[in-house]
Scaffold this active site. Structure first.
Site, PDB file in Angstrom:
ATOM      1  N   LEU A  72       0.865  -1.173   0.000  1.00  0.00           N
ATOM      2  CA  LEU A  72       0.000   0.000   0.000  1.00  0.00           C
ATOM      3  C   LEU A  72       0.905   1.228   0.000  1.00  0.00           C
ATOM      4  O   LEU A  72       1.960   1.225   0.632  1.00  0.00           O
ATOM      5  CB  LEU A  72      -0.912   0.018   1.231  1.00  0.00           C
ATOM      6  N   ASP A  73       0.486   2.279  -0.701  1.00  0.00           N
ATOM      7  CA  ASP A  73       1.262   3.511  -0.727  1.00  0.00           C
ATOM      8  C   ASP A  73       1.433   4.073   0.678  1.00  0.00           C
ATOM      9  O   ASP A  73       0.655   3.768   1.592  1.00  0.00           O
ATOM     10  CB  ASP A  73       0.573   4.566  -1.597  1.00  0.00           C
ATOM     11  N   LYS A  74       2.418   4.930   0.834  1.00  0.00           N
ATOM     12  CA  LYS A  74       2.702   5.516   2.139  1.00  0.00           C
ATOM     13  C   LYS A  74       1.470   6.177   2.751  1.00  0.00           C
ATOM     14  O   LYS A  74       1.220   6.051   3.958  1.00  0.00           O
ATOM     15  CB  LYS A  74       3.835   6.546   2.008  1.00  0.00           C
TER      16      LYS A  74
END
Length: 273
Positions: free
Chosen positions: A103-105
């Site tokens: 998952l993106d930051k």
């Protein structure tokens, strides 16, 4: 048997991950470091340990889910010292633990971890169509008709996407997901924002963000609450829990049939229902 095979069968890590543990000097056999990839052990006779913890062949693989908060990188180590998800899961207890996908930051939600390298590879393979549900708060007021390109299979700069079932969330769903959206709405066009559900059967980089951006509604907040048969439920943000035996069985069933084209068609029909 070869040490890396022993470690993989014990659920410590995949064979490749086990080799990395060995070359890093984290594995011992009868108290001595075992860094040679050709090392062999006799089951039931030799004592194998990782980071000082004894490994047994029958201990099995580990499966857990994390409710990832925003601000954490999906990596088990960051050379720049930035916050990463490794600090949120029991990595010391299970040294071969790794995240299945990422998952993106700034994206929150369900992130699966395991020491089962074979299962992880199957779930990550693009041909296996494991459904993932994302809930996005996007810039502007979205009309249902604007989602048709996503449902039909929008084309991005790296090629066409698979058709993605999607819908507009009602206000009660938005309120449950983002109880305080004032800051996000303030960044929206004319102070407006809309909640959208998107079901993906593939996992390209920043795909949901790029899909919604392509129809003129950049993502302000993004959350994943489902992956295959797993649902995040009421797990608190930043917390993790082991999967139940029933969830592990369901995950293995999905991985065994997900490559069947009929499965993908049935999944799409179910998501449209």
């Amino acid at each position: 048997m070869r040490l890396q095979r022993f470690l993989a069968r014990a659920g410590v890590a995949s064979r490749r991950g086990s080799e990395d543990l060995m070359t890093a000097g984290r594995v011992t056999v009868n108290g001595a470091p075992a860094t040679e990839l050709g090392t062999k052990v006799t089951v039931g006779v030799d004592r194998v340990a990782v980071d000082g913890k004894t490994v047994a062949l029958d201990q099995g693989a580990v499966y857990l889910m994390l409710h990832k908060p925003a601000g954490y990188l999906t990596t088990m180590a960051d050379p720049q010292g930035r916050p990463c998800v490794a600090s949120l899961v029991p990595r010391e207890q299970y040294p071969g633990l790794f995240p299945v996908g990422r998952l993106d930051k700034d994206t929150t939600g369900l992130l699966l971890f395991t020491t089962d390298g074979d299962l992880g590879n199957i779930l990550l393979h693009p041909s296996h169509h494991v459904a993932k549900r994302y809930l996005a708060l996007v810039d502007g007021t979205v009309r249902d008709a604007e989602l048709e390109p996503l449902r039909a299979g929008i084309t991005l700069d790296d090629g066409p996407c698979q058709p993605a079932p999607c819908r507009i969330l009602d206000h009660s769903e938005e309120a449950c997901l983002w109880p305080d959206t004032a800051s996000a709405e303030a960044r929206g066009r004319a102070g407006t924002a809309t909640g959208v559900e998107v079901i993906l059967h593939e996992g390209r980089k920043n795909q949901v963000k790029r899909m919604l951006g392509a129809i003129g509604h950049p993502v302000l907040l993004l959350h994943r609450d489902r992956m295959g048969p797993l649902e995040l439920g009421d797990l608190a943000r930043g917390s993790w829990r082991m999967l139940t035996p029933e969830e592990v069985d369901a995950l293995k069933r999905v991985s065994s049939v997900a490559s069947d084209p009929a499965y993908a068609r049935d999944a799409l029909r179910k998501d449209h229902a």
